[in-house]
Design an enzyme around this catalytic site. Structure first.
Site, PDB file in Angstrom:
ATOM      1  N   PRO A  85      89.562 -63.930  40.416  1.00 53.46           N
ATOM      2  CG  PRO A  85      90.202 -62.962  38.371  1.00 53.46           C
ATOM      3  CD  PRO A  85      89.177 -63.879  38.987  1.00 53.46           C
ATOM      4  CE  LYS A  86      84.631 -61.822  43.195  1.00 56.23           C
ATOM      5  NZ  LYS A  86      83.362 -61.744  43.940  1.00 56.23           N
ATOM      6  CE  LYS A  87      95.409 -56.244  43.343  1.00 66.16           C
ATOM      7  NZ  LYS A  87      96.731 -56.136  42.682  1.00 66.16           N
TER       8      LYS A  87
END
Length: 250
Positions: free
Chosen positions: A115-117
């Protein structure tokens, strides 16, 4: 380019300059600051998906510096992981990761389900203190401090904690917005070498932010803190639960 060539030639777009190279990605001198804290159990229940169970209302806040990653270069990330249990196996659910590298964000999201941002994490030593920070845009959303190498930590304990499985939500949608994939997946660290491990006193501050809501899991009590240096490889993700699978009618 012939149509038959596309599945074999392309890992990702752009077609003439892919956003990231093929895995596996080998991490050398990956450095962790991890602060485990107690939080609001109701807040955890709102974000941890079934069938994962939450044995205790704990959160791991991490800042990780990765100076040498094969194929991806040098970058840092920070986020929250929640200790969970599935079928008697202890692991972690990765809630959110804030990363300062576009190739790492793209590969993590497309090849696995991380869940990368975008974010701006930093891990550094300030005198006698190990400091981890996370900024979103120009605003500070987390500050962690730990006494620098105050007590040695058993490398076997550090190895066991790093090698625990990580659970992720993999979600893909079609062009009409309908879900194509929604599943719980599991990955873990392999080829792990712990090169140093320490514990010490620690504090953690989380600041309210609409788009980086770490403070939604508030700090009630700092339980422990660890500082680990390791070499490792990330294994591919594998599905463990399909949320779109229909239950046959009786």
């Amino acid at each position: 380019m012939r149509a038959d060539d596309i599945p074999d030639l392309l890992l990702t777009t752009p077609v003439n300059s892919p956003a990231y190279p093929l895995p596996p990605y080998r991490f050398t001198d990956r450095e962790y600051l991890t602060i485990t804290y107690r939080t609001d159990p109701d807040a955890l229940r709102r974000v941890v998906p079934e069938p994962l169970a939450v044995p205790e209302p704990l959160v791991h806040f991490e800042v990780i510096r990765m100076p040498d990653v094969a194929g991806l270069g040098s970058y840092s990330e920070s986020g929250q992981l929640i200790p969970v249990e599935l079928d008697g196996e202890q692991g972690e659910f990765s809630l959110a990761m804030y990363v300062d590298s576009a190739p790492a964000i793209a590969s993590g999201r497309e090849l696995s389900a991380y869940p990368k941002k975008a974010g701006s994490p930093r891990l550094y030593v300030d005198g006698d203190t190990l400091v981890g920070t996370l900024d979103h845009g120009s605003l500070r959303v987390a500050t962690a401090t730990m006494g620098y190498k105050h007590q040695p930590l058993d490398p076997a304990q550090a190895r066991a904690e790093l090698a625990a499985p990580t659970y992720l939500l993999g979600i893909d949608r079609g062009y009409d917005g309908a879900p194509l994939r929604c599943e719980l997946v599991r990955t873990r660290i392999t080829d792990l070498t712990v090169k140093g491990a320490w514990s010490g006193p620690a504090r953690l501050q989380l600041f309210e932010h609409a788009l980086a809501p770490l403070a939604d899991l508030p700090v009630r009590e700092v339980v422990r803190a660890t500082h680990v240096l390791a070499d490792l490889t990330l294994a591919p993700a594998e599905p463990v639960h399909d949320y779109l699978k229909k239950v046959p009618s009786a």
